[in-house]
Design an enzyme around this catalytic site. Sequence first.
Site, short mmCIF file in Angstrom:
data_model
loop_
_atom_site.label_atom_id
_atom_site.label_comp_id
_atom_site.label_asym_id
_atom_site.label_seq_id
_atom_site.Cartn_x
_atom_site.Cartn_y
_atom_site.Cartn_z
N SER A 137 0.85 -1.19 0.00
CA SER A 137 0.00 0.00 0.00
C SER A 137 0.88 1.24 0.00
CB SER A 137 -0.89 -0.01 1.25
OG SER A 137 -1.58 1.22 1.41
N TYR A 150 -2.73 -0.30 10.90
CA TYR A 150 -2.80 -0.70 9.49
C TYR A 150 -1.50 -0.32 8.78
CZ TYR A 150 -4.12 -0.72 4.55
OH TYR A 150 -4.16 -0.95 3.19
N LYS A 154 1.40 -2.70 7.01
CA LYS A 154 1.76 -2.59 5.60
C LYS A 154 3.23 -2.23 5.42
CE LYS A 154 -2.06 -3.60 3.39
NZ LYS A 154 -2.14 -4.69 2.38
N THR A 185 -13.12 0.58 -4.22
CA THR A 185 -13.66 -0.73 -3.89
C THR A 185 -14.88 -0.51 -3.00
OG1 THR A 185 -12.23 -0.93 -1.93
CG2 THR A 185 -11.36 -1.82 -3.99
#
Length: 232
Positions: A137, A150, A154, A185
């Site tokens: 990411s 998060y 990553k 998404t």
Amino acid sequence: MNVVITGASQGIGYAIASIFAEAGHNLLLCSKTSANIIAAGEQLTKQFPQASIQVTTANLANKDACIAFANWCLEKGAPDILVNNAGFFLPGNIQDEANDVLEQQMAANLYSAYHTTRALLPTMLKEGKGHIFNICSIASLQAYQHGGAYSISKFALLGFSKNLRMELKDTGIKVTAVCPGATYTNSWKDSGVASERLMEAADIAKMIFAAAQLSPQAVVEDIVMRPQKGDL
């Protein structure tokens, strides 16, 4: 060609599955939600009858599930391409996010790729070929507000990818780290951000497919993609 894709029921994973299915490859797909991966498999089979689509349910945040999924794949043959896409996003700040958020994010976003890859690697090494794509990411490259655990996970996935690349460069197995920015998404549907401001999942899939077409002596080590107008 056998193409293994984790987290393939929707979003980027589904887009990657679609582009390889269109090319007529053998796809081995998983997702943690049974209904979703079955529906995805049925849709891909209907749309791309030239491909072989097989699906299974696996929550790859669990080590044993990673190993079981890998063994299921190996029953079908040696993987030519592995796309480690499984994972999810929990927003938060290090100072006040829930106590178990880091563990959840590391398990889903890092350990899933680590354990699945390790279980498949002996066969790939024996074959002396293959290509591993790790879906990292932009959060792997820079800190940002509400990134928290998060982003940490990553960053770790990118470190895993770079170490794997170094270890495997003399084995015939390629490794590519894919670092996409904001991509439209399902998680963006209710965000209020216009879809035109974001990349399409198919954009990511096209770059991965292109990188997989190179000669054995060439590898794209890193793919970094952002919306044309920059990060949000």
